[in-house]
Write an enzyme that holds these catalytic residues in place. Structure first.
Site, PDB file in Angstrom:
ATOM      1  N   LYS A  14      21.040 -46.526   7.684  1.00  0.00           N
ATOM      2  CA  LYS A  14      22.325 -46.474   8.411  1.00  0.00           C
ATOM      3  C   LYS A  14      23.470 -46.060   7.478  1.00  0.00           C
ATOM      4  O   LYS A  14      24.286 -45.234   7.846  1.00  0.00           O
ATOM      5  CB  LYS A  14      22.704 -47.863   8.973  1.00  0.00           C
ATOM      6  CG  LYS A  14      21.731 -48.483   9.934  1.00  0.00           C
ATOM      7  CD  LYS A  14      22.318 -49.756  10.536  1.00  0.00           C
ATOM      8  CE  LYS A  14      22.489 -50.892   9.542  1.00  0.00           C
ATOM      9  NZ  LYS A  14      21.298 -51.604   9.144  1.00  0.00           N
ATOM     10  N   ARG A  89      25.091 -56.982  15.911  1.00  0.00           N
ATOM     11  CA  ARG A  89      23.756 -57.362  15.459  1.00  0.00           C
ATOM     12  C   ARG A  89      23.186 -58.484  16.309  1.00  0.00           C
ATOM     13  O   ARG A  89      22.033 -58.883  16.096  1.00  0.00           O
ATOM     14  CB  ARG A  89      23.827 -57.831  14.013  1.00  0.00           C
ATOM     15  CG  ARG A  89      23.312 -56.841  12.985  1.00  0.00           C
ATOM     16  CD  ARG A  89      23.511 -57.444  11.605  1.00  0.00           C
ATOM     17  NE  ARG A  89      22.661 -56.861  10.604  1.00  0.00           N
ATOM     18  CZ  ARG A  89      23.086 -55.996   9.695  1.00  0.00           C
ATOM     19  NH1 ARG A  89      24.317 -55.556   9.690  1.00  0.00           N
ATOM     20  NH2 ARG A  89      22.261 -55.559   8.769  1.00  0.00           N
ATOM     21  N   ARG A 128      16.596 -49.637  -3.707  1.00  0.00           N
ATOM     22  CA  ARG A 128      17.966 -49.155  -3.431  1.00  0.00           C
ATOM     23  C   ARG A 128      18.927 -49.647  -4.510  1.00  0.00           C
ATOM     24  O   ARG A 128      18.917 -50.798  -4.888  1.00  0.00           O
ATOM     25  CB  ARG A 128      18.395 -49.681  -2.062  1.00  0.00           C
ATOM     26  CG  ARG A 128      19.863 -49.558  -1.753  1.00  0.00           C
ATOM     27  CD  ARG A 128      20.156 -49.677  -0.285  1.00  0.00           C
ATOM     28  NE  ARG A 128      19.854 -50.971   0.294  1.00  0.00           N
ATOM     29  CZ  ARG A 128      20.013 -51.250   1.581  1.00  0.00           C
ATOM     30  NH1 ARG A 128      20.414 -50.301   2.417  1.00  0.00           N
ATOM     31  NH2 ARG A 128      19.741 -52.441   2.048  1.00  0.00           N
ATOM     32  N   ARG A 163      21.757 -54.708  -4.796  1.00  0.00           N
ATOM     33  CA  ARG A 163      22.355 -55.729  -3.947  1.00  0.00           C
ATOM     34  C   ARG A 163      21.605 -57.050  -4.062  1.00  0.00           C
ATOM     35  O   ARG A 163      20.384 -57.048  -4.185  1.00  0.00           O
ATOM     36  CB  ARG A 163      22.341 -55.247  -2.496  1.00  0.00           C
ATOM     37  CG  ARG A 163      23.604 -54.502  -2.120  1.00  0.00           C
ATOM     38  CD  ARG A 163      23.513 -53.865  -0.792  1.00  0.00           C
ATOM     39  NE  ARG A 163      22.886 -54.678   0.241  1.00  0.00           N
ATOM     40  CZ  ARG A 163      22.707 -54.280   1.485  1.00  0.00           C
ATOM     41  NH1 ARG A 163      23.110 -53.084   1.849  1.00  0.00           N
ATOM     42  NH2 ARG A 163      22.133 -55.052   2.369  1.00  0.00           N
ATOM     43  N   ARG A 174      15.441 -61.043   6.217  1.00  0.00           N
ATOM     44  CA  ARG A 174      16.389 -60.184   6.941  1.00  0.00           C
ATOM     45  C   ARG A 174      15.684 -59.452   8.068  1.00  0.00           C
ATOM     46  O   ARG A 174      16.221 -59.269   9.150  1.00  0.00           O
ATOM     47  CB  ARG A 174      17.020 -59.157   5.991  1.00  0.00           C
ATOM     48  CG  ARG A 174      18.125 -59.739   5.142  1.00  0.00           C
ATOM     49  CD  ARG A 174      18.378 -58.876   3.930  1.00  0.00           C
ATOM     50  NE  ARG A 174      18.935 -57.582   4.254  1.00  0.00           N
ATOM     51  CZ  ARG A 174      18.849 -56.520   3.462  1.00  0.00           C
ATOM     52  NH1 ARG A 174      18.225 -56.591   2.315  1.00  0.00           N
ATOM     53  NH2 ARG A 174      19.383 -55.382   3.824  1.00  0.00           N
TER      54      ARG A 174
HETATM   55  P1  ADP Z   1      21.493 -53.095   5.647  1.00  0.00           P
HETATM   56  O1  ADP Z   1      22.289 -51.865   5.359  1.00  0.00           O
HETATM   57  O2  ADP Z   1      20.339 -53.266   4.728  1.00  0.00           O
HETATM   58  O3  ADP Z   1      21.114 -53.231   7.070  1.00  0.00           O
HETATM   59  P2  ADP Z   1      24.008 -54.560   5.630  1.00  0.00           P
HETATM   60  O4  ADP Z   1      24.754 -54.181   4.405  1.00  0.00           O
HETATM   61  O5  ADP Z   1      24.392 -53.894   6.899  1.00  0.00           O
HETATM   62  O6  ADP Z   1      22.449 -54.371   5.332  1.00  0.00           O
HETATM   63  O7  ADP Z   1      24.128 -56.148   5.871  1.00  0.00           O
HETATM   64  C1  ADP Z   1      23.870 -57.084   4.840  1.00  0.00           C
HETATM   65  C2  ADP Z   1      24.004 -58.523   5.346  1.00  0.00           C
HETATM   66  O8  ADP Z   1      25.341 -58.761   5.810  1.00  0.00           O
HETATM   67  C3  ADP Z   1      23.130 -58.909   6.545  1.00  0.00           C
HETATM   68  O9  ADP Z   1      21.819 -59.260   6.160  1.00  0.00           O
HETATM   69  C4  ADP Z   1      23.928 -60.107   7.102  1.00  0.00           C
HETATM   70  O10 ADP Z   1      23.736 -61.277   6.316  1.00  0.00           O
HETATM   71  C5  ADP Z   1      25.361 -59.673   6.914  1.00  0.00           C
HETATM   72  N1  ADP Z   1      25.864 -58.951   8.126  1.00  0.00           N
HETATM   73  C6  ADP Z   1      26.204 -57.632   8.183  1.00  0.00           C
HETATM   74  N2  ADP Z   1      26.589 -57.291   9.436  1.00  0.00           N
HETATM   75  C7  ADP Z   1      26.479 -58.404  10.189  1.00  0.00           C
HETATM   76  C8  ADP Z   1      26.692 -58.701  11.569  1.00  0.00           C
HETATM   77  N3  ADP Z   1      27.109 -57.762  12.439  1.00  0.00           N
HETATM   78  N4  ADP Z   1      26.459 -59.970  12.001  1.00  0.00           N
HETATM   79  C9  ADP Z   1      26.043 -60.929  11.164  1.00  0.00           C
HETATM   80  N5  ADP Z   1      25.805 -60.727   9.853  1.00  0.00           N
HETATM   81  C10 ADP Z   1      26.017 -59.483   9.350  1.00  0.00           C
END
Ligand code: ADP
Length: 217
Positions: A14, A89, A128, A163, A174
């Site tokens: 994404k 999410r 990553r 990260r 996750r």
């Molecule tokens: P990735 O790009 O690997 O999907 P993100 O950087 O988008 O990971 O998200 C990292 C973490 O931030 C998630 O695992 C969660 O803990 C938190 N997070 C991000 N967006 C949301 C959301 N919309 N609702 C709840 N938690 C979130």
């Protein structure tokens, strides 16, 4: 421009795809993960709450996320269209977001689901690395995405970092959190008639071309 929501498991691409589309079309880019990591860096109340949850691979509370989003989508860089990377999410976030759009008189746009196998996503997450300065995403094991100089950002020339939640153990948590809480959104948006599906190809350019076709349709 139509607003875009990316719906996908962790590490599906994404963030990378968002960066490419921002460059081509000038979208505002809203990554809830980046917004939260910024709060952690600045040691704010939200950051303190989010830090341990994120390290455990759990979601941050819907209230906090909705507050971050409503502040962000009203900024000027989002006026002509924006990409939501990592939001909504949960079903509750999606419902709250619909209400927010109604209040602001904005359109939902298109929801793009990025399909990827768990094993492939895990490999990507564990290799990553990102630039702490500009946020650019690299990948050690991809010819296309590795930095020119080992472990250094091509643009900022600072060391790249991993990260805190990109370990194998946290990734599995996750991914499970995603299957339980985010997957129901697939049907929610399908029923609304706004869902499009693309594959997370090995080459980011192939995935990008699929996304461009949808946007320009
Ligand atoms: P990735 O790009 O690997 O999907 P993100 O950087 O988008 O990971 O998200 C990292 C973490 O931030 C998630 O695992 C969660 O803990 C938190 N997070 C991000 N967006 C949301 C959301 N919309 N609702 C709840 N938690 C979130």
């Amino acid at each position: 421009m139509k607003n875009i929501i990316f719906l996908a498991p962790p590490a599906a691409g994404k963030g990378t795809l968002s960066e490419m589309l921002v460059e081509k079309y000038g979208y505002g880019h809203i990554s809830t993960g980046d917004l939260l990591r910024e709060e952690i860096k600045n040691k704010t109340e939200i950051g303190k709450q989010a830090e341990s949850l994120m390290k455990e691979g759990k979601f941050v509370s819907d209230e906090v996320i909705i507050e971050l989003i409503s502040n962000r989508i009203t900024k000027s860089d989002c006026e002509n269209g924006y990409i939501l990377d990592g939001f909504p999410r949960t079903l509750n976030q999606a419902l709250k977001y619909d209400e927010l759009l109604d209040r602001l008189g904005k359109e939902l746009g298109v929801v793009i689901y990025i399909n990827i196998d768990k094993e492939v996503a895990m490999k990507r997450a564990c290799s990553r690395i990102t630039c702490p300065k500009c946020g650019r995403i690299y990948n050690k094991y991809s010819n296309e995405m590795k930095p020119k100089k080992d472990g250094m950002c091509d643009d900022c020339n600072v060391p790249l970092t991993q990260r805190a939640d990109d370990s194998e153990e946290t990734f599995i948590k996750r991914f499970d959190e995603y299957v339980n809480k985010t997957m129901p959104l697939y049907d929610y948006y399908k029923n609304k008639g706004v869902l499009k599906v693309i594959e997370a190809h090995e080459s980011k350019f192939e995935t990008f071309n699929d996304a461009v076709k949808i946007i320009e349709d």
